[in-house]
Structure formats: C-alpha cells, structure tokens
Design a protein around this motif. Structure first.
Motif, PDB file in Angstrom:
ATOM      1  N   ASP A 133       0.922  -1.125  -0.073  1.00  0.00           N
ATOM      2  CA  ASP A 133       0.364  -0.172  -0.021  1.00  0.00           C
ATOM      3  C   ASP A 133       0.987   1.312   0.126  1.00  0.00           C
ATOM      4  N   ALA A 134       1.328   0.990   0.508  1.00  0.00           N
ATOM      5  CA  ALA A 134       3.181   2.286   0.684  1.00  0.00           C
ATOM      6  C   ALA A 134       3.947   2.957  -0.241  1.00  0.00           C
ATOM      7  N   ALA A 135       3.993   1.330  -0.935  1.00  0.00           N
ATOM      8  CA  ALA A 135       4.969   2.025  -2.310  1.00  0.00           C
ATOM      9  C   ALA A 135       3.578   1.746  -3.761  1.00  0.00           C
ATOM     10  N   ASP A 136       2.500   1.489  -3.040  1.00  0.00           N
ATOM     11  CA  ASP A 136       0.801   2.505  -4.281  1.00  0.00           C
ATOM     12  C   ASP A 136       1.653   0.960  -5.888  1.00  0.00           C
ATOM     13  N   ILE A 137       1.600   0.116  -4.761  1.00  0.00           N
ATOM     14  CA  ILE A 137       1.449  -1.552  -5.902  1.00  0.00           C
ATOM     15  C   ILE A 137       0.229  -1.367  -6.631  1.00  0.00           C
ATOM     16  N   PRO A 138      -0.350  -2.449  -7.505  1.00  0.00           N
ATOM     17  CA  PRO A 138      -1.717  -2.615  -7.117  1.00  0.00           C
ATOM     18  C   PRO A 138      -1.070  -4.076  -7.137  1.00  0.00           C
ATOM     19  N   VAL A 139      -2.288  -4.819  -6.570  1.00  0.00           N
ATOM     20  CA  VAL A 139      -1.967  -6.080  -6.634  1.00  0.00           C
ATOM     21  C   VAL A 139      -2.020  -6.819  -7.764  1.00  0.00           C
ATOM     22  N   THR A 140      -2.562  -6.479  -8.467  1.00  0.00           N
ATOM     23  CA  THR A 140      -2.689  -6.501 -10.147  1.00  0.00           C
ATOM     24  C   THR A 140      -1.905  -6.820 -10.449  1.00  0.00           C
ATOM     25  N   SER A 141      -0.067  -6.045 -10.262  1.00  0.00           N
ATOM     26  CA  SER A 141       1.021  -6.221 -10.969  1.00  0.00           C
ATOM     27  C   SER A 141       1.653  -7.191 -10.039  1.00  0.00           C
TER      28      SER A 141
END
Length: 408
Positions: A133-141
C-alpha cells in the motif's frame, strides 16, 4: 557458447527473446532474428504476444539505409512488479522491483532468529499489505511473492530442512504456510541462489555468459546461472561453496563435514576470533553481546582503513573464500562472478582483490578471462533476487518456477 536451437512453439523461445531484450535492449526484430536463429515470422509472432501481454514496449526507431526505419523493442518496466522477502536471523528485508529488476521499494524489519514461525508469518502478512500500500503497488501487478532463506531445503515442497541461523524453522512448510496467510502464490528458495538470479537479471548479463554470484551473509553460498536459468541441481541446493572442505582437520560443520569454508571464513567465525583478542576488541569497541552484523561492520571498516589485526583477520577470510571461488570457476568455466551479501558490503574490496588474484590460477585462464565484480547492492541482493524469481517465472516461462497457488 553454441546458440541453442529453438522454435516458436518451444517453451524456451519466449524466454530466449525476453532474455535478449532484457540484456541487449533496446533491440530490433531484425537483430532478434539474427541473435536467436529463429525465423522472421517466428520472431514477429513472439514479439506480438509479448506486446499484447505488455511485457515489452516499442521504444523508438533506428534509421534504415533502405526501406522503413526499424522499430526498437525494450522491456516494459511497469508491466509487472516482483516482490521478494529475505528471512534472516538479524533482519528481514522486503523488496519490490519493476520488470527490469530496478528496486521501487524496500523495508527492513527485525530478524526472525528467536521467533516462532507462526508469529513471524502473522507479522509478515500485515507488513506485506502495508508495504504494498505504501509503495502504491497494485495487487494486480503482483502475481506472487518469493521468500528466500539460508540453509538446505526441499524445494519441491518449500520446506527448510535445517538452517543453523534460524533454529526454530527446521522442517517448516514455508510455501504452504505463507500461501495460506498471503492468499497468493509463494515461491521458496535459497538466498544465495536468489541473489545470483537477481544479479543476473538486474545487471543485464547475457544469457550466453556462464555467471555466478557468491553470497556472504550468515553463511557462505553461491548460485550459478547458465543459459539464462539457475543451475539448481536435484533439489535446488547446488553450488554450496560454503561446504567445500578447506581444512580436512578443521572444525565440524552442521552439514556433517569437517573444515568447511563456512566454519572457517564466515563473518560470524571471524567476529568470534576478533572477540577472543582483547587488543582488537578494545581498539574497535567490539561488543560480545551485540549482533554479529554490528561487530562485523566495525571489523570490516577497520580492515579497509588499515587496522593491522583487523586487516589480517578479514584478509584471511577473503583468501579462503577466493580458494573456494577458484574451485567453483574451474567446475563451471565461469565468464562472470559477482560477490554479494551483507558480508561484503564494507570489506568487498578486500574480497574482490583476493578472488581476482586466485583466478590468475584458473584452469581456463588462457582461453578466456573471468570478470570479478562487487554487487551494486550487496545488502539487499537476496531480496532483490527473490523478486526476480517471481518475474522470471512470469515473463520467461521455462527458465523459472511457475507461480501456482496451491491453497484452497
């Protein structure tokens, strides 16, 4: 090295093209045809699928001497994210990388050496969610997570068989436990093997190079990459240079052997020797109650700075490592070697010097040179390599283990 035969239908063809674009890109379709030996229609088919999957992108053109300008292809850095976790006695490292192996986020947590696995897994589950969440990484990626550990393992079941640095983690089904907690596919692998793949992937090493990474952390290990894939052996426990016998009359090792490199030259052993010397302990303010990493950093810094006794201790370790690396080089006829791991974060120059000197005696020295270098990011290389494991399995199937969710 002879170029392998490939067809557009073979499992390795996509991996071959991805590897070449990763290591040589930006590159044109014409250059891919020449480099792979595949036909132009076959390259066009593979490239079209990679573009559709957003694994690669078109990256400009090259002027042509006749006809249309050639379009260049490169890895799409934002196509996927790799997430890796390195479990260690003194620290746990979480790393996220882009498709090309560049680090986009990292976090360091307290080690797990004294904690029970169930407690650690629960903590890491929450930490991983917050990290993404903090790194703004989409779960889909992110199609999965790789967890890497020191010590022997049964790779097909993701089970640590024995890890002296993690005494509570013996016979723990890591893959099963983490998949149940993370609710996504999990790969489990050896930290040194992961570091080798991470260095290969992020440094843009050619798939035609015989490449190795020697990893010095809580122990000493190595990984070898041949034809773009990790050489795993029968159970993913290959290239254990830490268990090459250096002194057959030496101390017993947990592996059952005597005089292994690891029990003679690992940082924890060198620190123990330093703590037995009052002059070194007092002059460097070493603390027998402090973590090994803290004392090793003080000792390494002093050795690089010219402290005579510290330099002798660290150089003796590096000399022993160099002898084992020479053996590894002779066995695999290596083109490139990278030294990595927290053990060489400060004293890496000493280890590189000793290895380069040892390789002047390599069996194939008159046939070709062997490049020896230090990792750009030695402390985090195993976690970066873990992330690379997930990426290789997604982007270059046939080279890496596939991510498949085994849970309900």
């Amino acid at each position: 090295m002879a170029r392998p035969q490939a067809t557009p239908e073979s499992p390795g063809s996509r991996a071959l093209v991805v590897d070449l674009i990763r290591s040589a890109g930006p590159i044109s379709r014409t250059e891919l045809t020449t480099a792979t030996g595949l036909t132009q229609p076959a390259i066009s088919l593979i490239v079209r699928k990679l573009l559709d999957d957003e694994v690669i992108v078109e990256a400009g053109t090259v002027p042509s001497t006749g006809g249309k300008p050639r379009r260049l292809l490169d890895i799409n850095r934002r196509a996927r994210h790799g997430v890796g976790i390195q479990l260690g006695f003194e620290s746990v490292t979480l790393v996220a990388t882009d498709t090309n192996g560049g680090v986009v986020a990292r976090e360091r947590l307290p080690g797990v050496g004294t904690e029970q696995p169930t407690e650690v897994i629960a903590l890491l589950t929450e930490s991983l969610r917050a990290f993404m969440d903090a790194a703004d990484i989409p779960v889909t990626s992110v199609q999965g997570v790789a967890v890497v550990i020191p010590g022997p393992m049964r790779s097909n079941a993701g089970i640590i068989t024995e890890a002296p640095a993690l005494p509570h983690w013996r016979e723990v089904s890591l893959q099963e436990e983490f998949e149940a907690a993370f609710r996504m596919p999990v790969l489990v692998d050896n930290d040194a093997s992961a570091a080798a793949l991470g260095e290969f992937w992020s440094r843009g090493v050619s798939r035609y190079s015989a490449f190795a990474c020697v990893y010095i952390g809580s122990g000493i290990g190595a990984g070898v990459v041949v034809d773009g894939a990790l050489f795993r052996g029968s159970s993913s426990n290959a290239a254990e240079v830490g268990h090459i016998t250096i002194d057959r009359r030496g101390p017993a090792c947990f592996c059952g052997n005597f005089g292994c490199l690891e029990v003679l030259a690992a940082p924890r052993v060198v620190v123990a020797r330093a703590l037995d010397d009052e002059d070194i302990t007092d002059s460097l303010s070493l603390d027998k109650h402090a973590p090994v990493a803290q004392n090793w950093e003080l000792l390494s810094r002093a050795a690089v700075g010219g402290h005579v006794k510290a330099e002798v201790l660290v150089t003796d370790s590096a000399h022993a490592v160099a002898g084992a690396v020479l053996t590894l080089t002779n066995l695999f006829d290596l083109d490139e070697i990278v030294l990595s791991g927290p053990g060489v974060a400060t004293a890496g120059s000493i280890y590189v010097r000793e290895v380069r000197t040892a390789l002047e005696r390599a069996f194939a020295r008159k046939a070709h040179s062997t490049l020896v270098d230090l990792s750009i990011n030695p402390t985090d290389s195993a976690a970066i390599g873990a992330a690379a494991l997930t990426l290789q399995g997604q982007l270059a199937p046939g080279h890496g283990p596939a991510l498949r969710f085994a849970g309900p």
